[in-house]
Each structure stands twice: as structure tokens, then as C-alpha cells.
Design a protein around this motif. Structure first.
Motif, PDB file in Angstrom:
ATOM      1  N   LEU A  97       0.830  -1.205   0.000  1.00 40.52           N
ATOM      2  CA  LEU A  97       0.000   0.000   0.000  1.00 40.52           C
ATOM      3  C   LEU A  97       0.864   1.253   0.000  1.00 40.52           C
ATOM      4  CD1 LEU A  97      -2.917   1.348   0.498  1.00 40.52           C
ATOM      5  CD2 LEU A  97      -2.265   1.321   2.906  1.00 40.52           C
ATOM      6  N   MET A  98       1.976   1.178   0.710  1.00 40.31           N
ATOM      7  CA  MET A  98       2.865   2.341   0.844  1.00 40.31           C
ATOM      8  C   MET A  98       3.460   2.758  -0.494  1.00 40.31           C
ATOM      9  SD  MET A  98       2.965   3.195   4.046  1.00 40.31           S
ATOM     10  CE  MET A  98       4.493   4.084   4.308  1.00 40.31           C
ATOM     11  N   THR A  99       3.556   1.818  -1.413  1.00 37.34           N
ATOM     12  CA  THR A  99       4.228   2.137  -2.687  1.00 37.34           C
ATOM     13  C   THR A  99       3.277   2.081  -3.879  1.00 37.34           C
ATOM     14  OG1 THR A  99       4.865  -0.180  -2.888  1.00 37.34           O
ATOM     15  CG2 THR A  99       6.486   1.292  -1.892  1.00 37.34           C
ATOM     16  N   LEU A 100       1.982   2.078  -3.615  1.00 39.00           N
ATOM     17  CA  LEU A 100       1.024   1.951  -4.725  1.00 39.00           C
ATOM     18  C   LEU A 100       1.157   3.075  -5.741  1.00 39.00           C
ATOM     19  CD1 LEU A 100      -2.535   0.828  -3.553  1.00 39.00           C
ATOM     20  CD2 LEU A 100      -0.921  -0.356  -5.053  1.00 39.00           C
ATOM     21  N   THR A 101       1.314   4.296  -5.234  1.00 39.80           N
ATOM     22  CA  THR A 101       1.312   5.436  -6.159  1.00 39.80           C
ATOM     23  C   THR A 101       2.695   6.005  -6.450  1.00 39.80           C
ATOM     24  OG1 THR A 101       0.704   6.738  -4.224  1.00 39.80           O
ATOM     25  CG2 THR A 101      -1.055   6.225  -5.785  1.00 39.80           C
ATOM     26  N   ALA A 102       3.675   5.674  -5.625  1.00 41.34           N
ATOM     27  CA  ALA A 102       5.032   6.175  -5.867  1.00 41.34           C
ATOM     28  C   ALA A 102       6.020   5.263  -5.153  1.00 41.34           C
ATOM     29  CB  ALA A 102       5.165   7.601  -5.350  1.00 41.34           C
ATOM     30  N   PRO A 103       7.207   5.118  -5.715  1.00 41.40           N
ATOM     31  CA  PRO A 103       8.175   4.215  -5.079  1.00 41.40           C
ATOM     32  C   PRO A 103       8.702   4.786  -3.768  1.00 41.40           C
ATOM     33  CG  PRO A 103       9.166   5.350  -6.956  1.00 41.40           C
ATOM     34  CD  PRO A 103       7.728   5.749  -6.930  1.00 41.40           C
ATOM     35  N   LEU A 104       9.060   3.893  -2.882  1.00 39.83           N
ATOM     36  CA  LEU A 104       9.672   4.293  -1.610  1.00 39.83           C
ATOM     37  C   LEU A 104      10.709   3.242  -1.275  1.00 39.83           C
ATOM     38  CD1 LEU A 104       6.825   5.180   0.945  1.00 39.83           C
ATOM     39  CD2 LEU A 104       8.612   6.713   0.127  1.00 39.83           C
ATOM     40  N   ALA A 105      11.845   3.677  -0.727  1.00 38.01           N
ATOM     41  CA  ALA A 105      12.862   2.715  -0.304  1.00 38.01           C
ATOM     42  C   ALA A 105      12.344   1.957   0.909  1.00 38.01           C
ATOM     43  CB  ALA A 105      14.149   3.442   0.048  1.00 38.01           C
ATOM     44  N   SER A 106      12.862   0.740   1.076  1.00 44.51           N
ATOM     45  CA  SER A 106      12.388  -0.112   2.154  1.00 44.51           C
ATOM     46  C   SER A 106      12.549   0.561   3.522  1.00 44.51           C
ATOM     47  CB  SER A 106      13.170  -1.424   2.097  1.00 44.51           C
ATOM     48  OG  SER A 106      12.728  -2.264   3.090  1.00 44.51           O
ATOM     49  N   ASP A 107      13.699   1.235   3.729  1.00 44.48           N
ATOM     50  CA  ASP A 107      13.884   1.854   5.051  1.00 44.48           C
ATOM     51  C   ASP A 107      12.959   3.057   5.237  1.00 44.48           C
ATOM     52  OD1 ASP A 107      15.372   3.163   3.100  1.00 44.48           O
ATOM     53  OD2 ASP A 107      16.737   4.033   4.587  1.00 44.48           O
ATOM     54  N   GLU A 108      12.592   3.718   4.136  1.00 41.55           N
ATOM     55  CA  GLU A 108      11.635   4.822   4.249  1.00 41.55           C
ATOM     56  C   GLU A 108      10.259   4.295   4.665  1.00 41.55           C
ATOM     57  OE1 GLU A 108      12.900   8.190   1.024  1.00 41.55           O
ATOM     58  OE2 GLU A 108      12.188   6.281   0.198  1.00 41.55           O
ATOM     59  N   ILE A 109       9.912   3.136   4.116  1.00 45.38           N
ATOM     60  CA  ILE A 109       8.638   2.513   4.494  1.00 45.38           C
ATOM     61  C   ILE A 109       8.657   2.166   5.977  1.00 45.38           C
ATOM     62  CG2 ILE A 109       7.177   0.473   4.180  1.00 45.38           C
ATOM     63  CD1 ILE A 109       8.081   0.413   1.251  1.00 45.38           C
ATOM     64  N   ASP A 110       9.750   1.525   6.404  1.00 45.07           N
ATOM     65  CA  ASP A 110       9.853   1.119   7.809  1.00 45.07           C
ATOM     66  C   ASP A 110       9.762   2.327   8.734  1.00 45.07           C
ATOM     67  OD1 ASP A 110      10.033  -1.492   7.085  1.00 45.07           O
ATOM     68  OD2 ASP A 110      12.223  -1.584   7.190  1.00 45.07           O
ATOM     69  N   GLN A 111      10.494   3.377   8.357  1.00 45.63           N
ATOM     70  CA  GLN A 111      10.493   4.596   9.192  1.00 45.63           C
ATOM     71  C   GLN A 111       9.086   5.177   9.319  1.00 45.63           C
ATOM     72  OE1 GLN A 111      13.043   7.680   7.701  1.00 45.63           O
ATOM     73  NE2 GLN A 111      14.872   6.528   8.276  1.00 45.63           N
ATOM     74  N   ALA A 112       8.400   5.235   8.181  1.00 37.49           N
ATOM     75  CA  ALA A 112       7.065   5.844   8.184  1.00 37.49           C
ATOM     76  C   ALA A 112       6.089   5.014   9.013  1.00 37.49           C
ATOM     77  CB  ALA A 112       6.550   5.996   6.752  1.00 37.49           C
ATOM     78  N   LEU A 113       6.178   3.690   8.865  1.00 39.14           N
ATOM     79  CA  LEU A 113       5.283   2.825   9.636  1.00 39.14           C
ATOM     80  C   LEU A 113       5.620   2.902  11.126  1.00 39.14           C
ATOM     81  CD1 LEU A 113       5.056  -0.320   7.303  1.00 39.14           C
ATOM     82  CD2 LEU A 113       3.350   1.488   7.627  1.00 39.14           C
ATOM     83  N   ASP A 114       6.912   3.020  11.394  1.00 36.25           N
ATOM     84  CA  ASP A 114       7.374   3.174  12.763  1.00 36.25           C
ATOM     85  C   ASP A 114       6.789   4.435  13.384  1.00 36.25           C
ATOM     86  OD1 ASP A 114       8.854   1.822  14.562  1.00 36.25           O
ATOM     87  OD2 ASP A 114      10.693   2.977  14.223  1.00 36.25           O
ATOM     88  N   ALA A 115       6.817   5.504  12.636  1.00 31.93           N
ATOM     89  CA  ALA A 115       6.374   6.801  13.162  1.00 31.93           C
ATOM     90  C   ALA A 115       4.905   6.791  13.550  1.00 31.93           C
ATOM     91  CB  ALA A 115       6.647   7.899  12.134  1.00 31.93           C
ATOM     92  N   VAL A 116       4.114   5.945  12.884  1.00 33.30           N
ATOM     93  CA  VAL A 116       2.687   5.906  13.223  1.00 33.30           C
ATOM     94  C   VAL A 116       2.352   4.664  14.053  1.00 33.30           C
ATOM     95  CG1 VAL A 116       2.044   7.223  11.164  1.00 33.30           C
ATOM     96  CG2 VAL A 116       1.970   4.723  11.102  1.00 33.30           C
ATOM     97  N   GLY A 117       3.391   3.921  14.457  1.00 38.18           N
ATOM     98  CA  GLY A 117       3.191   2.825  15.405  1.00 38.18           C
ATOM     99  C   GLY A 117       2.651   1.540  14.815  1.00 38.18           C
TER     100      GLY A 117
END
Ligand SMILES: Nc1ncnc2c1ncn2[C@@H]1O[C@H](COP(=O)(O)OP(=O)(O)OP(=O)(O)O)[C@@H](O)[C@H]1O
Length: 317
Positions: A97-117
């Protein structure tokens, strides 16, 4: 909490006399507002009053047929839409879901998910998320692009009351940690998060505006929502310095996350992982309107901290 000098800052986005004309009618007209860095602006108004349309004007999804919309050059917009055009019959993980509309690096995904718990839910199927977890996933997706302004169209839909508080806390923490501007569409006519700097009340045009307190006492607001409904605009006001995230960790007022509460955090009593502390809810006056929402609210959600202010909601399951 970080202090923001929002009044002096250049607006991130400004609408001046903006209107959208479709199929022979004005959906909104004469809409004026701006959002500055660190500012929280909340749009309220009845169904069909033009909240989403105005938000889409702000983000540039819609163009104004009259008036002007200006955005700061290079403005990065994070948008959490009211609805997501996803084929729910197809399996979809949170990570995908995180990359459906634009690419994101794996660590960026982890960081973002981390930030929202919800990092622990990266591999979970989106269909199986709770309402609050889903809204967090959407928030993470928007935040991962490090926006200057976050536009949230009804971010607490499908979320029960304690989840609403947790989400509003999270939104405030994001604002405090990043200084981004926030344009929020409130699902509820009569409750706005306390941190809102400016409420814009829409009814096809700007009906009234100001601080939550100013709007609640304005004659236009009372006229629009009627005597019973408009006794006052209730405000989520809670004083706390940390929030428990769904995975059990603790998000502090400064945006940092730890595994446990600090010894001097604002509570020293036993609590469950979903508690939110030192909330001194400050809903002003009565809130006994009987309008219906199409959100799936827990009818018991008003008990406890804000009991007097949210009773008699006609939430239509
Ligand atoms: N693309 C479109 N074409 C024609 N009419 C539209 C379009 N988008 C929205 N509308 C109409 O414009 C009006 C305002 O819609 P909008 O979604 O902005 O309201 P809203 O305040 O966000 O409503 P709600 O609280 O129900 O989400 C509604 O009458 C809607 O039917």
C-alpha cells in the motif's frame, strides 16, 4: 510542545475567492483560507457543503473556476483521501500500500510505519486492519513523502472514540515533530481537535471562521446548524505528554518513541496499553445534536471523559 510562529510565516497554500463550477452549479464559491507551516486548519460543514472540494482545490487535484489558489513553489503535499480506489478483493499488504502510487525505499517505508506505530503490521493484509490501523497506514503513506502540508480528509472515519483521540494525538505529534501545516476535514460537525488554530465552517461558501471558540459562538454557525445542534462547538482538549501506540511503544510529545513511559510522564497509575494520559477533556457545554454519520462509531464511546458532550449522537452504524 514545539512553538510555532504560524502567523508570521508565508502561507503554504492560499485560496482566495475560489470556486468550483460543475454541471451547471457552483459546488463551492468564494472560499478563502490559507494554511501556514505548523498551522492546523479544520474544515467543518454539513454533507455536501464542499469540504472535500475545498481540500482538493488546496492540493491542486481540482482547479478553481474562479478566484485563485496559490501554493508555495515546490510544495510537497501529503494527501489522505476520504476514499481509496483499491480493489479490495485483491490481497494487498501494508508494505505494498505504501508504494502503490510512488516508489519508496524499504527503510523509508519502515520509518514511516514506525512513526505511526504500525511497523509490526508491514506484512499484514490491508483488508484485515482495524479502522484506526488503516488510517495510520494511510497517514504513514502520506508522511513518507515528507510533505510540507498534510491534507487529511476525515482521518478518523471508521475509528472508535479512543482511536480518534489517539489519531488526533498522532496528527498533533506529527505537526510538532515536522512543523508541517495540516488541513483537516472533520467528520463531525461539532467536534474539532483542540489544537486546531482555525476552523473554517463551509456551506457551499465560508459560513464562518475563527478559533473553535469563536466559531461556536458565531451567529452564522448557530443559524446553519440550528438551535439544538449549535449550543456549542465541542473541542477535543486534552493535556497529556505521551500516547501509547498500537504496538505498545510510547510516542512522546516531542515526537520521540520509546519502549516504555518515562518516569516523569504525566501519569503514575496503572493503565492499559490503549490509555491516553492526563487527558483533561474540555468539551464546552452540551453536544446533544442528533445528526447522523455514516461512520461506524462505537455508540458507547462517549462514556468516560467526554460523556456529556457526545451523547445522543445519531451515528448510523
Ligand atoms: N466532480 C464532481 N462533479 C459534480 N459534482 C460534484 C463533484 N464532486 C463533488 N460534487 C458535489 O459537490 C458538492 C460538494 O461535495 P464535497 O464532496 O466537497 O462535500 P463534502 O462537504 O466533503 O461532503 P461530505 O461531508 O458528504 O463528504 C456535493 O453536492 C457533491 O455532490
Amino acid at each position: 510542545m514545539a512553538a510555532f510562529k504560524t502567523r508570521d510565516a508565508e502561507p503554504l497554500v492560499s485560496l482566495v475567492g475560489a470556486g468550483v463550477y460543475r454541471n451547471g452549479r457552483w459546488l463551492v464559491r468564494g472560499v478563502d483560507f490559507s494554511v501556514r507551516p505548523g498551522e492546523i486548519v479544520t474544515l467543518i460543514g454539513p454533507n455536501g457543503s464542499g469540504k472535500s472540494t475545498s481540500a482538493k482545490l488546496a492540493t491542486g487535484i481540482l482547479r478553481a473556476d474562479e478566484g485563485h489558489v496559490t501554493r508555495r513553489p515546490g510544495l510537497r503535499v501529503g494527501y489522505v483521501p476520504q476514499r481509496l480506489a483499491v480493489d479490495w478483493t485483491m490481497p494487498l499488504t501494508v508494505r505494498r500500500l505504501m508504494t502503490l502510487t510512488a516508489p519508496l525505499a524499504s527503510d523509508e517505508i519502515d520509518q514511516a510505519l514506525d512513526a505511526v506505530g504500525i511497523r509490526h503490521l508491514a506484512g499484514a493484509e490491508v483488508q484485515h486492519l482495524s479502522g484506526g490501523e488503516f488510517q495510520r497506514a494511510l497517514l504513514a503513506r502520506a508522511m513518507a513523502r515528507k510533505p510540507d502540508i498534510l491534507v487529511l480528509d476525515e482521518p478518523v472515519q471508521g475509528v472508535d472514540f479512543s482511536g480518534e483521540i489517539a489519531l488526533y494525538d498522532l496528527i498533533t505529534s506529527i505537526r510538532n515533530a515536522t512543523g508541517c501545516g495540516i488541513l483537516l476535514i472533520s467528520h463531525d460537525l461539532h467536534i474539532v481537535m483542540a489544537e486546531t488554530d482555525t476552523v473554517i465552517c463551509l456551506n457551499g461558501h465560508v459560513c464562518c471562521r475563527g478559533t473553535p471558540a469563536a466559531v461556536s459562538s458565531s451567529p452564522e454557525y448557530m443559524r446553519l446548524f440550528g438551535d439544538k445542534a449549535s449550543r456549542t462547538l465541542a473541542v477535543y482538549s486534552h493535556d497529556h505528554d505521551h500516547t501509547h501506540l498500537p504496538d505498545g511503544r510510547v510516542l512522546h510529545g516531542d515526537g520521540s518513541i520509546t519502549d516504555h513511559c518515562h518516569p516523569d510522564d504525566g501519569h503514575h497509575h496503572g493503565h492499559s496499553a490503549s490509555d491516553h494520559h492526563r487527558h483533561s477533556h474540555d468539551h464546552h457545554g452540551h453536544h446533544d445534536h442528533d445528526h447522523s454519520h455514516d461512520q461506524d462509531h462505537d455508540p458507547g464511546h462517549a462514556r468516560g471523559n467526554v460523556a456529556d458532550n457526545t451523547k445522543e449522537h445519531g451515528h448510523a452504524g
